[in-house]
Design an enzyme around this catalytic site. Structure first.
Site, PDB file in Angstrom:
ATOM      1  N   HIS A  38     -32.724   8.501 -23.488  1.00  0.00           N
ATOM      2  CA  HIS A  38     -32.597   7.979 -24.782  1.00  0.00           C
ATOM      3  C   HIS A  38     -34.154   8.580 -25.492  1.00  0.00           C
ATOM      4  O   HIS A  38     -34.088   9.055 -26.684  1.00  0.00           O
ATOM      5  CB  HIS A  38     -32.734   6.587 -25.106  1.00  0.00           C
ATOM      6  CG  HIS A  38     -32.543   6.285 -26.330  1.00  0.00           C
ATOM      7  ND1 HIS A  38     -31.551   6.150 -27.425  1.00  0.00           N
ATOM      8  CD2 HIS A  38     -33.427   5.385 -27.329  1.00  0.00           C
ATOM      9  CE1 HIS A  38     -31.941   5.882 -28.405  1.00  0.00           C
ATOM     10  NE2 HIS A  38     -33.120   5.151 -28.372  1.00  0.00           N
ATOM     11  N   ASP A  91     -35.743   4.248 -18.941  1.00  0.00           N
ATOM     12  CA  ASP A  91     -34.928   4.460 -17.734  1.00  0.00           C
ATOM     13  C   ASP A  91     -34.009   5.372 -18.129  1.00  0.00           C
ATOM     14  O   ASP A  91     -33.157   5.946 -17.210  1.00  0.00           O
ATOM     15  CB  ASP A  91     -34.730   3.050 -16.964  1.00  0.00           C
ATOM     16  CG  ASP A  91     -35.794   2.468 -16.216  1.00  0.00           C
ATOM     17  OD1 ASP A  91     -36.745   3.181 -16.238  1.00  0.00           O
ATOM     18  OD2 ASP A  91     -35.583   1.215 -16.224  1.00  0.00           O
ATOM     19  N   THR A  92     -33.679   5.736 -19.323  1.00  0.00           N
ATOM     20  CA  THR A  92     -32.526   6.446 -19.652  1.00  0.00           C
ATOM     21  C   THR A  92     -33.073   7.763 -20.525  1.00  0.00           C
ATOM     22  O   THR A  92     -34.100   7.897 -20.945  1.00  0.00           O
ATOM     23  CB  THR A  92     -31.498   5.722 -20.515  1.00  0.00           C
ATOM     24  OG1 THR A  92     -32.238   5.208 -21.828  1.00  0.00           O
ATOM     25  CG2 THR A  92     -31.244   4.535 -19.886  1.00  0.00           C
ATOM     26  N   VAL A  94     -42.665   6.196 -29.513  1.00  0.00           N
ATOM     27  CA  VAL A  94     -41.528   6.092 -28.514  1.00  0.00           C
ATOM     28  C   VAL A  94     -42.047   6.001 -27.271  1.00  0.00           C
ATOM     29  O   VAL A  94     -42.885   6.899 -26.609  1.00  0.00           O
ATOM     30  CB  VAL A  94     -40.657   7.367 -29.050  1.00  0.00           C
ATOM     31  CG1 VAL A  94     -39.392   7.353 -27.874  1.00  0.00           C
ATOM     32  CG2 VAL A  94     -40.515   7.687 -30.383  1.00  0.00           C
ATOM     33  N   ILE A  95     -41.683   5.073 -26.453  1.00  0.00           N
ATOM     34  CA  ILE A  95     -42.095   4.715 -24.879  1.00  0.00           C
ATOM     35  C   ILE A  95     -40.807   5.055 -24.095  1.00  0.00           C
ATOM     36  O   ILE A  95     -39.939   4.590 -24.233  1.00  0.00           O
ATOM     37  CB  ILE A  95     -42.628   3.527 -24.868  1.00  0.00           C
ATOM     38  CG1 ILE A  95     -43.776   3.121 -26.177  1.00  0.00           C
ATOM     39  CG2 ILE A  95     -43.280   3.229 -23.534  1.00  0.00           C
ATOM     40  CD1 ILE A  95     -44.193   1.760 -26.295  1.00  0.00           C
TER      41      ILE A  95
END
Length: 165
Positions: A94, A91-92, A87-88
């Site tokens: 999420h 900008d959100t 998981v990278i």
């Protein structure tokens, strides 16, 4: 007398292992899987395509890892399950949601089933950081394979010791 319990890496033939891999960021997760399988093979696990000792399940992303991990752990067929994901940060928010839910879900599977689950989900800020952890500098997939061997062995030792008392 105090008892000391430890797992080992040399009794791999007795283990049946499942690996659950997130397809999202498969450039990274594919490398983690390769490192993991290399470690397992070098320690005596049959990683061939017709192996009776190892199964690999692919899921869409890290968020889906817990439910498939739980299904495999509850099946009674595996002594240990390895989860692999990447998981990278974007900008959100999420990233935070996926990481929190995946990690909580994976941890709960281990507690609820008594089957060791290895948390092999990379959480990085950049793709470069993820790639460094999946093969450019080292491959954490190897470490996750080693952790699985140790935990599978340790749980067998503990179950044997507690059933004898």
């Amino acid at each position: 007398m105090m008892a000391t319990y430890e797992g080992c890496y040399t009794d791999a033939q007795a283990l049946r292992i499942a690996v659950v891999v997130a397809r999202f960021n498969d450039l990274v997760t594919g490398k983690l899987l390769s490192g993991c399988l290399d470690c397992l093979a070098r320690h005596g696990v049959d990683t061939s395509s017709n192996s009776e000792q190892l199964d690999v399940a692919w899921v869409p992303g890290a968020f889906e890892l817990p439910i498939v991990t739980q299904t495999l752990a509850l099946s009674g067929q595996y002594q240990v399950v390895i989860t692999l994901g990447a998981v990278i940060r974007g900008d959100t928010p999420h990233f935070d949601v996926v990481v929190a839910e995946a990690s909580k879900g994976i941890a709960s599977v281990s507690r609820e089933t008594g089957v060791p689950v290895i948390f092999g989900v990379l959480t990085t800020d950049t793709m470069q950081q993820a790639l460094e952890r999946a093969g450019i500098k080292s491959n954490l997939g190897w470490s996750y394979g080693l952790q699985a061997l140790e935990m599978g062995s340790l749980m067998a030792v503990l179950r044997s010791a507690t059933s004898a008392s």
